[in-house]
Design a protein around this motif. Structure first.
Motif, PDB file in Angstrom:
ATOM      1  N   VAL A  23       8.243  20.906  45.616  1.00  0.00           N
ATOM      2  CA  VAL A  23       7.581  21.801  46.564  1.00  0.00           C
ATOM      3  C   VAL A  23       6.718  22.802  45.808  1.00  0.00           C
ATOM      4  N   SER A  25       5.146  26.384  45.627  1.00  0.00           N
ATOM      5  CA  SER A  25       5.429  27.711  46.161  1.00  0.00           C
ATOM      6  C   SER A  25       4.484  28.721  45.552  1.00  0.00           C
ATOM      7  N   LYS A  75       4.363  20.983  54.497  1.00  0.00           N
ATOM      8  CA  LYS A  75       5.436  21.590  53.703  1.00  0.00           C
ATOM      9  C   LYS A  75       5.052  21.730  52.240  1.00  0.00           C
ATOM     10  N   THR A  77       4.834  19.561  49.957  1.00  0.00           N
ATOM     11  CA  THR A  77       5.899  18.871  49.244  1.00  0.00           C
ATOM     12  C   THR A  77       5.504  17.422  48.980  1.00  0.00           C
TER      13      THR A  77
END
Length: 121
Positions: A23, A25, A75, A77
């Motif tokens: 992921v 961030s 997301k 991801t």
């Protein structure tokens, strides 16, 4: 600051499966292509699979038919489903985002910290 956080590595027997996740961030606008690389002891880092934001995919010949890369743009991801694992798949797997736009005209290449996959025979 933009970071890639990987998860899902571990130890598995030959023929087994693992799923890696990564992921993105931090503060950014958009992420372009994302991919997975791996590095076995004594070897150079090599591409495993890459997926564009639009879904175009490329695989290393050694993993075709066994590994599947996918992503969820909402997301931020990327996933790597690894089936029929072999001992030669043992390596540290790194997530990569080759262009993370932190502004309209500035992008970064970002690497994850790596996650170890060990396939026992």
């Amino acid at each position: 600051q933009v970071q890639l956080v990987e998860s899902g590595g571990g130890v598995v027997q030959a023929g087994g499966s693992l799923r890696l996740s990564c992921v993105v961030s931090g503060s950014f606008l958009i992420v372009n292509a994302m991919g997975w690389y791996r590095q076995a002891p004594g070897n150079q880092r090599e591409l495993v699979a890459v997926i564009s934001r639009g879904g175009t995919i490329n695989y290393a010949d050694s993993v075709k038919g066994r590994f599947t890369i996918s992503r969820d743009n909402a997301k931020n991801t990327v996933y790597l489903q690894m089936n029929s694992l072999k001992p030669e798949d043992t390596a540290v797997y790194f997530c990569n985002a080759n262009r993370v736009f932190i502004s309209n005209d500035r992008s970064l290449e970002v690497w994850g910290q790596g996650t170890l996959v060990t396939v026992s025979s």
